[in-house]
Design an enzyme around this catalytic site. Structure first.
Site, PDB file in Angstrom:
ATOM      1  N   GLU A 250      -3.006   2.063   6.141  1.00 12.51           N
ATOM      2  CA  GLU A 250      -1.735   1.422   6.276  1.00 12.51           C
ATOM      3  C   GLU A 250      -0.967   1.686   4.771  1.00 12.51           C
ATOM      4  O   GLU A 250      -1.396   0.746   3.712  1.00 12.51           O
ATOM      5  CB  GLU A 250      -1.822  -0.102   6.588  1.00 12.51           C
ATOM      6  CG  GLU A 250      -0.459  -0.537   6.935  1.00 12.51           C
ATOM      7  CD  GLU A 250       0.153  -1.375   6.053  1.00 12.51           C
ATOM      8  OE1 GLU A 250       1.194  -0.703   5.239  1.00 12.51           O
ATOM      9  OE2 GLU A 250      -0.090  -2.571   5.581  1.00 12.51           O
TER      10      GLU A 250
ATOM     11  N   CYS B  49       5.290  -3.716   1.979  1.00 14.02           N
ATOM     12  CA  CYS B  49       5.244  -2.569   2.737  1.00 14.02           C
ATOM     13  C   CYS B  49       6.644  -2.576   3.788  1.00 14.02           C
ATOM     14  O   CYS B  49       7.094  -1.418   4.181  1.00 14.02           O
ATOM     15  CB  CYS B  49       3.917  -1.915   3.317  1.00 14.02           C
ATOM     16  SG  CYS B  49       2.943  -1.596   1.910  1.00 14.02           S
TER      17      CYS B  49
END
Length: 471
Positions: free
Chosen positions: A234, A268
């Site tokens: 990720e 993020c």
């Protein structure tokens, strides 16, 4: 090089730790292997009891660990408490649902009748010790969303946390130990990034998961690929936030402020690029800029603070470089764009909105990891989607639109791991989380996440020998 806790609100080094030596790393790897051989034979009920105990401890200690998070990486203490509570929720969710998520799967007899067997099914079995390379921005949540499913699946965990959150890393190891997990089930490795390759290449490590930067992801993926080991990545995100004429513009602008500045803008999945239809651009911009200006920047231990410091001096410098590049190339700074004069110490940066952003600016292509938003004007939905997809990342997306047909178009055409309508992107234990393109691959959370580190095993039984065959 020592691993340190440095308060980002003051720049003061509070504590240093010596990284583990080769002998200590070897001891932990062997403990992880030995623990797996025992722990993998436990049942879901036993694993769930252990995870519930860990959740109970974390819930009781929420205020204390929240202060640790704030001291190490600067998020407002109110947000740190919320992060701890979210971890408790995820731990309990996996404790309650892992058994059904990993239950044997039985195809219908008709589907396998030509296989020649009497019975066939799929069983999910654990892989072994999993190395987790985790970031500092959500130092509890990022770890728990790996650890809870991995432990419930029967794996053991090795945590290489970011070097600026060692206290949090050590707390996590201690949390699982005090909950009663067998020795070696979950261990923290206080090591620098240079030692990761050696750990990942060790035969006792079965797989790896990383949340972090694109360069870090490339490095781990390359080593794991060379060793033929499973990885989940990720990585970064530059999530679009689309606002179309059918939206509740006032609500969209209100949520946009939080979506951009959550966790001091260091997320993020934070919305970063705000793509607004020309019909509502002026209204949205006015409300959004007013909201960003109104945020309270200050001491993250103050309950009323909404934006604290960035986690590191280097992180603030990177953000400043992106803003200055955009300014020099013609971007308009609608608010912020500098260090706040009221906070000369620490690594603070004002909430910032940039307009007139063009593809030639670095900020158009690179992730802004801090409270900086970029504004784009779109002629229609087609152009909004085109701008949204014009990024190397594909983590998530936000769309403010009421028309169902247009919503379906967004789900079809936006290249991202998630599409959130009329609300802010968030992670939830019951929903898969992850991205596409350079935002990585694989999924965390939900049933998809718990199965990532399982050996998906086909089990087939031929006709039992004591049953006569038809003649």
């Amino acid at each position: 090089m020592p691993i340190s806790t440095t308060n980002p609100a003051t720049g003061e080094i509070l504590q240093t730790f010596e990284p583990l030596g080769a002998e200590e790393i070897e001891e932990r790897l062997e403990r992880a292997r030995a623990a797996f051989e025992e722990y993998r034979t436990t049942g879901f009920a036993e694993r769930a009891e252990l995870l519930h105990r860990a959740a109970d401890l974390l819930e009781k200690e929420r205020d204390d660990i929240a202060r640790t998070l704030t001291t190490e990486m600067g998020k407002p203490v109110t947000a740190a408490r919320a992060e701890a509570a979210k971890c408790v929720k995820a731990m309990r969710w996996y404790a309650e649902h892992a058994g059904e998520l990993l239950a044997d799967e039985h195809p219908s007899p008709a589907d396998v009748e030509d296989s020649g067997g009497s019975t066939a099914y799929v069983r999910y079995r654990p892989l072994g010790p999993v190395l987790a390379v985790m970031p500092w921005n959500f130092p509890l949540w990022q770890v728990i969303r790996f650890a809870a499913p991995a432990l419930m699946a029967g794996n053991t965990g090795l945590l290489k946390h970011a070097s600026n959150v060692p206290r949090t890393a050590l707390y996590l190891e201690d949390l699982f130990r005090r909950a009663g997990y067998p020795q070696g089930c979950f261990q923290t490795l206080l090591i620098g990034s240079g030692a990761v390759e050696g750990v990942l290449r060790d035969d006792r490590v079965a797989a790896a998961t990383l949340t972090g930067s694109e360069p870090a992801g490339r490095s781990v993926a390359a080593v794991a690929g060379d060793e033929i080991k499973k990885t989940v990545l990720e990585l970064g995100g530059s999530d679009p936030y689309l606002v179309l004429p059918s939206a509740d513009v006032a609500k969209a602008a209100e949520v946009a402020v939080t979506a951009r500045t959550q966790n001091n803008g260091q997320s993020c999945i934070a919305a970063k690029r705000f793509i607004v239809h020309r019909e509502v651009y002026e209204e949205f911009t006015r409300l959004f800029v007013d909201g960003m200006k109104a945020l309270k920047v200050g001491d993250p231990m103050d309950e009323s603070t909404q934006v604290g410091p960035l986690a590191s001096e280097r992180g603030r410098a990177d953000l400043e470089e992106l803003v200055e590049d955009a300014r020099e190339r013609g971007a308009t700074v609608l608010c912020g764009g500098r260090r706040p004069a009221a906070h000369p110490a620490g690594w603070f940066y004002e909430p910032t909105v940039l307009a007139d952003v063009t593809p030639g600016m670095r900020v158009h292509r690179e992730e802004t990891f801090g409270p900086v938003a970029t504004l784009y004007r779109a002629a229609d939905l087609d152009e909004a989607i085109e701008v949204a997809n014009d990024t190397p990342f594909g983590l998530s997306s936000n769309v403010w639109i009421r028309d169902r047909e247009e919503q379906d178009r967004c789900v079809r055409d936006l290249r991202a791991g998630g599409v959130y309508f009329n609300g802010m992107t968030a992670s939830h234990p019951a929903m898969p989380f992850g991205g596409t393109k350079r935002s990585g691959y694989g999924r965390e959370l939900s049933g998809h996440g718990i199965r990532e580190f399982c050996n998906v095993t086909t089990v087939w039984h031929g006709t039992p020998p004591d049953v006569p065959t038809a003649e």
